[in-house]
Design an enzyme around this catalytic site. Structure first.
Site, PDB file in Angstrom:
ATOM      1  N   ASP A  35     -17.178  16.147  16.619  1.00 26.75           N
ATOM      2  CA  ASP A  35     -17.456  16.337  15.188  1.00 26.75           C
ATOM      3  C   ASP A  35     -16.212  16.287  14.309  1.00 26.75           C
ATOM      4  OD1 ASP A  35     -20.120  16.607  15.730  1.00 26.75           O
ATOM      5  OD2 ASP A  35     -20.019  18.780  15.954  1.00 26.75           O
ATOM      6  N   HIS A 238      10.290   2.416  19.095  1.00 29.92           N
ATOM      7  CA  HIS A 238       9.112   3.121  18.589  1.00 29.92           C
ATOM      8  C   HIS A 238       8.931   4.479  19.263  1.00 29.92           C
ATOM      9  CE1 HIS A 238       7.208  -0.900  17.098  1.00 29.92           C
ATOM     10  NE2 HIS A 238       8.165  -0.455  16.310  1.00 29.92           N
ATOM     11  N   ASP A 266       9.939   4.332   3.399  1.00 28.11           N
ATOM     12  CA  ASP A 266      10.307   4.035   4.786  1.00 28.11           C
ATOM     13  C   ASP A 266      11.829   4.144   4.891  1.00 28.11           C
ATOM     14  OD1 ASP A 266      10.458   3.075   7.346  1.00 28.11           O
ATOM     15  OD2 ASP A 266       9.731   1.054   6.905  1.00 28.11           O
ATOM     16  N   HIS A 345      15.319  -6.571  16.313  1.00 28.71           N
ATOM     17  CA  HIS A 345      14.250  -6.656  15.310  1.00 28.71           C
ATOM     18  C   HIS A 345      14.773  -7.301  14.038  1.00 28.71           C
ATOM     19  CE1 HIS A 345      15.845  -3.158  13.081  1.00 28.71           C
ATOM     20  NE2 HIS A 345      15.980  -2.535  14.240  1.00 28.71           N
ATOM     21  N   GLU A 383      16.938  -2.799   6.982  1.00 30.60           N
ATOM     22  CA  GLU A 383      17.054  -1.869   8.103  1.00 30.60           C
ATOM     23  C   GLU A 383      17.732  -2.467   9.325  1.00 30.60           C
ATOM     24  OE1 GLU A 383      13.242  -0.951  10.002  1.00 30.60           O
ATOM     25  OE2 GLU A 383      12.230  -1.950   8.354  1.00 30.60           O
ATOM     26  N   ARG A 404      20.206   3.036  13.336  1.00 30.94           N
ATOM     27  CA  ARG A 404      19.527   2.207  12.337  1.00 30.94           C
ATOM     28  C   ARG A 404      19.738   2.884  10.985  1.00 30.94           C
ATOM     29  NH1 ARG A 404      15.070   1.654  14.581  1.00 30.94           N
ATOM     30  NH2 ARG A 404      13.623   3.127  13.631  1.00 30.94           N
TER      31      ARG A 404
HETATM   32  N1  GLY Z   1       8.961   2.783  10.055  1.00 33.03           N
HETATM   33  C1  GLY Z   1       8.469   1.512  10.356  1.00 33.03           C
HETATM   34  C2  GLY Z   1       9.451   0.469  10.174  1.00 33.03           C
HETATM   35  O1  GLY Z   1      10.619   0.757   9.921  1.00 33.03           O
HETATM   36  O2  GLY Z   1       9.143  -0.692  10.207  1.00 33.03           O
HETATM   37 MN    MN Z   2      10.740  -0.336   8.060  1.00 33.88          MN
HETATM   38 MN    MN Z   3      11.212   2.686   9.218  1.00 30.17          MN
END
Ligand code: GLY
Ligand code: MN
Ligand code: MN
Length: 439
Positions: A35, A238, A266, A345, A383, A404
């Site tokens: 529920d 992650h 972010d 990335h 980033e 980062r």
């Molecule tokens: N916090 C998710 C990213 O940096 O893409």
């Molecule tokens: Mn991001």
């Molecule tokens: Mn981020």
């Protein structure tokens, strides 16, 4: 709540559609267990166009000479409202949110065939929700079944997202104001974390400080699961376990942003658990900071989306060679992509209602496409990072250093405005803030 921005967006969408009928449902409620439901969050496109955040709602837009905006929503229900709280009901929703018509959601299936009949086109996010695809398929078939009575089903189906994504890429004044506030709240969370981190505390204690700061300032949710990663966790992109005890001498990488009235921030900051960077930590930090500065300096209208990434990679490649993490020339390291061992990335993504916001990164016809040029009103993250896992060919002093630095940039006519500047970033600013802890 100022409803005019939502009315304006519907008008702009109706203008761009020119003709046809759009059908856009909000998100469905999701059961977490038995529920208990996950907290409800409206569909991003639906929120963008309505500001109406109740579940069980559908927006119908009819383009043409007399554009119309119609909402289907839950009825008032005094019994249910005792349990679950206030709901607008169609009448109050029409007045409050500026729709031309509103109806009970219980009449939707009956009304849909009438609404789409004799329209030249149907606008819908095909494939987003297979149940909705089937529901619209049934409505189309109901119209086709009346062909001898002169009813015609739309001959064309357009993807509604294609036009909405273009609109969402350029933020309006209402959105920018919310994103500034979301950025300020997240920056306050990062300052709070720097003030409270010490060796021996647990990552989840710091995560709790973010949740406290976000909620205290009116943010409804974190924009994504916060990453609070000390020591080796900083090299797990992650990492969300947030269950480790932080040790003296380690770095803490925190990627945490909040959602305010539907809009995300972010931010990532990386700082020493004990408040002072070691020599090797400082070397890598200064490199990532320089890469971020180069990326930010590359942001201005007209440059393509990948320009900040390319600027960051150039600085990182040179720095990785200088630190003896890699060997060879900058061009060689970029060409072979050997830098990806430590920076795997991309540097940016769009930011807005979704943390990875809507909007194609490439434009042009397939086969002849290219990266999208930046334009004022776009918001993207910056980033860069450097993540050094232990290996025999890597100087031991750098093992487990994961850094980062992430900020949110609004593209302006002259360059960009960093929305997240209130989160301390330079080594001097971070160490100064952390030095206040013991006083
Ligand atoms: N916090 C998710 C990213 O940096 O893409
Ligand atoms: Mn991001
Ligand atoms: Mn981020």
């Amino acid at each position: 709540m100022d409803i005019q921005p939502f009315i304006d967006r519907r008008a702009r969408l109706l203008d761009r559609m020119r003709e046809g009928v759009a059908v856009l449902p909000t998100a469905s409620e999701k059961v977490r267990n038995r529920d208990a439901f996950y907290p409800f969050r409206a569909d991003s496109y639906f929120h963008y166009l309505t500001g109406f955040d109740e579940p069980e709602a559908v927006l119908v837009l009819i383009a043409g000479e007399q554009p119309q905006s119609i909402l289907f929503c839950r009825d008032k229900d005094p019994d249910k409202e005792i349990w679950d709280g206030f709901r607008f009901g169609p009448e109050a929703a029409r007045e409050t949110f500026g729709f031309d018509e509103t109806h009970s959601i219980s009449t939707l299936d009956e009304k849909l065939p009438e609404l789409i009949a004799n329209q030249p086109a149907l606008w819908h996010s095909l494939g987003f929700d297979v149940e909705w695809d089937a529901r619209l398929g049934r409505a189309l078939n109901a119209v086709r079944a009346q062909s001898r009575a002169g009813k015609r089903a739309p001959a064309t189906i357009h993807d509604l997202r294609a036009v909405l994504d273009e609109m969402r890429l350029i933020k309006d004044g209402h959105e920018i104001a919310l994103m500034r506030r979301a950025a300020d709240i997240a920056a306050a969370g990062h300052r709070r974390a720097m003030r409270l981190t010490t060796p021996g505390r647990w990552e989840y204690e710091i995560e709790a400080e973010f949740l406290h700061e976000f909620r205290r300032q009116g943010s409804q949710f974190p924009a994504y699961t916060p990453i609070v990663a000390s020591g080796p966790g900083a090299c797990v992109l992650h990492y969300v376990a947030n269950d480790r005890r932080m040790q003296d001498g380690e770095l803490l990488l925190i990627d945490a942003g909040c959602e305010l009235d539907g809009y995300a921030s972010d931010i990532t900051r990386t700082f020493p658990v004990n408040g002072r960077f070691s020599g090797p930590q400082e070397d890598v930090y200064a490199l990532v900071e320089a890469a971020q500065e180069a990326a930010i300096a590359a942001i201005r209208p007209g440059v393509h989306f990948m320009a900040p990434h390319e600027a960051a990679v150039k600085v990182l490649a040179q720095g990785m060679i200088d630190l003896k993490l890699l060997h060879g020339s900058v061009d060689g390291v970029i060409e072979s992509e050997s830098y990806k061992r430590f920076y795997m990335h991309r540097t940016s993504h769009w930011l807005g209602i979704d943390v990875h916001d809507a909007g194609e990164y490439k434009i042009g016809r397939p086969g002849d496409d290219h990266w999208r040029p930046l334009a004022p009103g776009m918001v993207l993250t910056v980033e860069p990072g450097c993540y050094i896992r232990p290996a025999d060919d890597v100087p031991a002093a750098f093992h487990h250093i994961g850094i980062r630095i992430e900020d949110d940039a609004l593209v302006t006519p002259a360059g960009c405005d960093i929305l997240t500047a209130a989160a301390p970033k330079s080594i001097a600013d971070i160490e100064a803030l952390m030095a206040e802890r013991s006083t």
